[in-house]
Write an enzyme that holds these catalytic residues in place. Structure first.
Site, PDB file in Angstrom:
ATOM      1  N   HIS A  76       5.188   4.959   2.529  1.00 45.29           N
ATOM      2  CA  HIS A  76       5.512   6.061   3.447  1.00 45.29           C
ATOM      3  C   HIS A  76       6.367   5.562   4.613  1.00 45.29           C
ATOM      4  CE1 HIS A  76       3.165   9.269   1.674  1.00 45.29           C
ATOM      5  NE2 HIS A  76       2.098   8.484   1.612  1.00 45.29           N
ATOM      6  N   ASP A  93      -5.323  12.081 -14.913  1.00 44.47           N
ATOM      7  CA  ASP A  93      -4.028  11.931 -14.257  1.00 44.47           C
ATOM      8  C   ASP A  93      -2.992  12.576 -15.163  1.00 44.47           C
ATOM      9  OD1 ASP A  93      -3.227   9.747 -11.791  1.00 44.47           O
ATOM     10  OD2 ASP A  93      -1.569  10.578 -12.944  1.00 44.47           O
ATOM     11  N   ILE A 118      -6.343   2.715  -6.570  1.00 40.30           N
ATOM     12  CA  ILE A 118      -7.667   2.863  -5.966  1.00 40.30           C
ATOM     13  C   ILE A 118      -8.583   3.678  -6.878  1.00 40.30           C
ATOM     14  CG2 ILE A 118      -8.961   3.706  -3.967  1.00 40.30           C
ATOM     15  CD1 ILE A 118      -6.527   3.152  -2.244  1.00 40.30           C
ATOM     16  N   ARG A 133      -0.339   4.851 -15.878  1.00 37.66           N
ATOM     17  CA  ARG A 133      -1.560   4.588 -15.122  1.00 37.66           C
ATOM     18  C   ARG A 133      -2.819   4.915 -15.924  1.00 37.66           C
ATOM     19  NH1 ARG A 133       0.090   5.853  -8.792  1.00 37.66           N
ATOM     20  NH2 ARG A 133       1.096   3.819  -8.513  1.00 37.66           N
ATOM     21  N   CYS A 145       0.838  -1.198   0.000  1.00 39.58           N
ATOM     22  CA  CYS A 145       0.000   0.000   0.000  1.00 39.58           C
ATOM     23  C   CYS A 145       0.876   1.252   0.000  1.00 39.58           C
ATOM     24  CB  CYS A 145      -0.897  -0.025   1.234  1.00 39.58           C
ATOM     25  SG  CYS A 145      -1.898   1.454   1.479  1.00 39.58           S
ATOM     26  N   LEU A 191     -11.567  10.903  -1.237  1.00 41.69           N
ATOM     27  CA  LEU A 191     -10.693   9.950  -0.550  1.00 41.69           C
ATOM     28  C   LEU A 191      -9.238  10.408  -0.533  1.00 41.69           C
ATOM     29  CD1 LEU A 191     -10.641   6.923   0.656  1.00 41.69           C
ATOM     30  CD2 LEU A 191      -9.678   6.338  -1.570  1.00 41.69           C
ATOM     31  N   GLY A 192      -8.799  11.110  -1.587  1.00 42.05           N
ATOM     32  CA  GLY A 192      -7.412  11.561  -1.676  1.00 42.05           C
ATOM     33  C   GLY A 192      -7.058  12.507  -0.545  1.00 42.05           C
ATOM     34  N   THR A 208       0.620   3.526   2.101  1.00 38.78           N
ATOM     35  CA  THR A 208       1.007   3.706   3.504  1.00 38.78           C
ATOM     36  C   THR A 208       2.308   2.982   3.805  1.00 38.78           C
ATOM     37  OG1 THR A 208      -1.301   3.935   4.182  1.00 38.78           O
ATOM     38  CG2 THR A 208       0.285   3.331   5.892  1.00 38.78           C
TER      39      THR A 208
END
Length: 341
Positions: free
Chosen positions: A43, A195, A175, A200, A38, A262-263, A40
């Site tokens: 990070h 984008d 996502i 992507r 993910c 959500l971003g 996360t």
């Protein structure tokens, strides 16, 4: 057992031997089979400001997974060894007002798996039985491993009715791409995703969006004209956290449109609130998954023909985790899967 551990307060992860987790009377022990990397986790790997403020080392990280139940606590009656399961990544208190009201996704005392408690990048993980989701028979294990981010996509995409509506998605990360696929499967008329990343955008096109738009090269107003749209988009799904992307969305919504957000912006974000007020826009923040309505919706959509497997672009054994994190950090990937069997 083997686990990927944030064992030092510096960039990187370390493959280490740690004790197998013990389970209590209400817990389930799971042999991990697949995990997803993910943002996360990236990070935490890079040890950025958020990670430094949030993660207490040492910590086995990771929260996207599928596995097989190995053992259950004495109070567990609904799950059995051999079941193929994933786990909700938010462990809630069960005692606050929202939990008592059945709104567990709004628990203010949530503990994140792989963030505030030991995670799934390990051979075994233990979770409360209230966090376990049993998969339908025959599910692809790689797809089952990404139910956590798939749930983010479903929660966002279905926050407002999309049947027959024109849907704009800003941000073609995994996502965002899955959210576009969900909206299309739920009978949106047009799904347009934006984008700056050609890789992507091409991936989004493979999952069947109406238009994948590089906003460096084409304006959304021109896309609307090509599609015969005259009043703007009805539903917006903001998945990028990018201020310019959000402002572009606001400028292209119809009057009375609804936006699910959500971003996560990196900091404070300036927008023209007059547009929100005069156009009577509704903006709803989204976090995680509704427990467990979102999980039911995920399973039903897969069983009714939604195919999200193309969003998975790279697969590695967990011992090659460095390659997985490298490709995730490049931006030229969809979901990345680590195998633990």
């Amino acid at each position: 057992m083997k686990a990927l551990v944030k064992s030092k307060s510096q960039p990187g992860l370390w493959l280490e031997e740690i004790p197998e987790p013990a389970i209590g009377i209400n817990d389930v022990l799971i042999r991990v089979l697949r995990t997803g990397i993910c943002g996360t986790d990236v990070h935490i790997y890079k040890w950025d400001e958020w990670a430094r403020e949030t993660i207490h080392v040492p910590m086995a990280i990771g929260h996207e997974f599928v596995g097989r139940i190995e053992a259950v606590g004495s109070n567990v009656a609904d799950f059995f060894p051999g079941d193929i399961v994933s786990g909700e990544g938010h462990v809630v208190c069960g005692r606050c007002r929202n939990c008592f009201a059945g709104r567990r996704h709004l628990c203010a005392k949530t503990m994140g798996v792989g963030v505030n408690r030991p995670g799934a990048f390990a051979e075994y993980i233990a979770l409360p039985m209230t966090n376990i989701w049993r998969h339908h028979e025959g599910i692809d294990l790689d797809v089952a491993a990404i139910f956590d981010p798939f749930g983010n996509a479903v929660h966002t995409a279905l926050s407002f009715p999309v049947l027959g509506e024109d849907v704009l998605i800003t941000g073609a990360g995994p996502i965002g791409i899955m959210a576009a696929a969900v909206a299309r499967h739920a009978a949106a008329r047009y799904t347009v995703i934006t984008d700056l990343n050609p890789y992507r955008l091409e991936l989004a096109a493979k999952l069947g969006v109406t238009r994948a738009v590089n906003v460096r090269e084409q304006k959304l107003g021109d896309v609307q004209k090509e599609l015969g749209m005259t009043e703007g988009f009805d539903v917006g799904l903001e998945m990028s956290g990018n201020p310019a992307g959000f402002r572009d969305m606001l400028a292209n919504m119809s009057h009375g449109a609804k936006i699910a957000m959500l971003g996560i912006p990196a900091g404070e974000m300036a927008i023209d609130w007059r547009t929100v007020i005069f156009n009577m826009l509704t903006i709803k923040g989204i976090y995680g998954r509704e427990m467990y309505e979102t999980w039911y919706k995920m399973s039903v959509m897969l069983q009714s023909g939604l195919d999200i497997s193309p969003v998975i672009t790279h697969r590695y054994h967990y011992t090659d985790f460095e390659k997985g994190f490298e490709v995730m950090s490049s931006g030229n990937s969809g979901k990345v899967i680590l195998s633990w069997d």
